[in-house]
Design an enzyme around this catalytic site. Sequence first.
Site, PDB file in Angstrom:
ATOM      1  CB  THR A 138      -7.866   8.052  -4.854  1.00 41.78           C
ATOM      2  OG1 THR A 138      -6.963   7.924  -3.746  1.00 41.78           O
ATOM      3  CG2 THR A 138      -9.217   8.520  -4.332  1.00 41.78           C
ATOM      4  CB  SER A 140      -0.212   6.165  -6.097  1.00 38.30           C
ATOM      5  OG  SER A 140      -0.452   7.081  -5.045  1.00 38.30           O
ATOM      6  CB  THR A 196      -3.197  12.229  -5.756  1.00 39.70           C
ATOM      7  OG1 THR A 196      -3.613  11.782  -4.458  1.00 39.70           O
ATOM      8  CG2 THR A 196      -4.405  12.355  -6.663  1.00 39.70           C
ATOM      9  CG  ASP A 197      -0.791   9.628  -1.478  1.00 43.10           C
ATOM     10  OD1 ASP A 197      -1.342  10.752  -1.459  1.00 43.10           O
ATOM     11  OD2 ASP A 197      -1.088   8.724  -0.671  1.00 43.10           O
TER      12      ASP A 197
END
Length: 246
Positions: free
Chosen positions: A12, A54, A85-86
């Site tokens: 992101t 990700s 972040t995932d």
Amino acid sequence: MKRVLVIATGGTIASAEEGSGLAPALTGEQLVAFVPEVAQVCHVEVAQVMNVDSTNMRPEGWLTIAGEVRRSYDDFDGFVVLHGTDTLAYTAAGLSYLVQGRPKPIVLTGSQLPIGDPGTDGKRNLLDAVLVACDDAAAGVMVAFGGKVISGTAARKVRTRSFEAFDSLNVPDLGYVHDGRVTWAVDAEAGAVSSARFYDALNPRVAVLKLTPGMDALVVDALRPACDALVVEAFGLGGIPEYDGI
């Protein structure tokens, strides 16, 4: 002035609107350019090893990142990995085992909003990660996000929208970053960085099964051909049902 290698992987923080939604588009050099304060902290170079969402990060990606750290290890004092972040926590855990010992700091970060968005958390997180990577007491794999510094084996994403996206699972936070300063919450021995031990192979044929009430034992049988190991997330302190062959 210390030398830090920023390893960009997408996510992101590097995303921009491309008509059908957000997608990784910015390079690592462009991301660093959004945070000119970095130049006052250290000398930065960038390695763009991939540019992916990700959700598409796999164990092969962990090996790519670890390989870049290994190739550049002698030339830099610390490393910052920019990541979506995932799956950031998975990559942090994977790197913790691919780069062992008490190596130079390898700090993962990302953002909940693209770095070009108004009000983004990406600029702060990138600068915080660089500050941690330059700190004399820092060593090993860590996550710097939302002002927290978390062990790479303990980080877990717990919020999908809040800037405080990550918590430390079952162990205290290692430290905090506030107003450009790193404060350690646990004892950190300055200068204790030791020789790193690198590993270049892993077995991706490992599955995780979360038990739910009423699960059929056929689920376990279905997973057998696809994995060499099965991690079972049981109930409570390890309770496993006795009904229907589970």
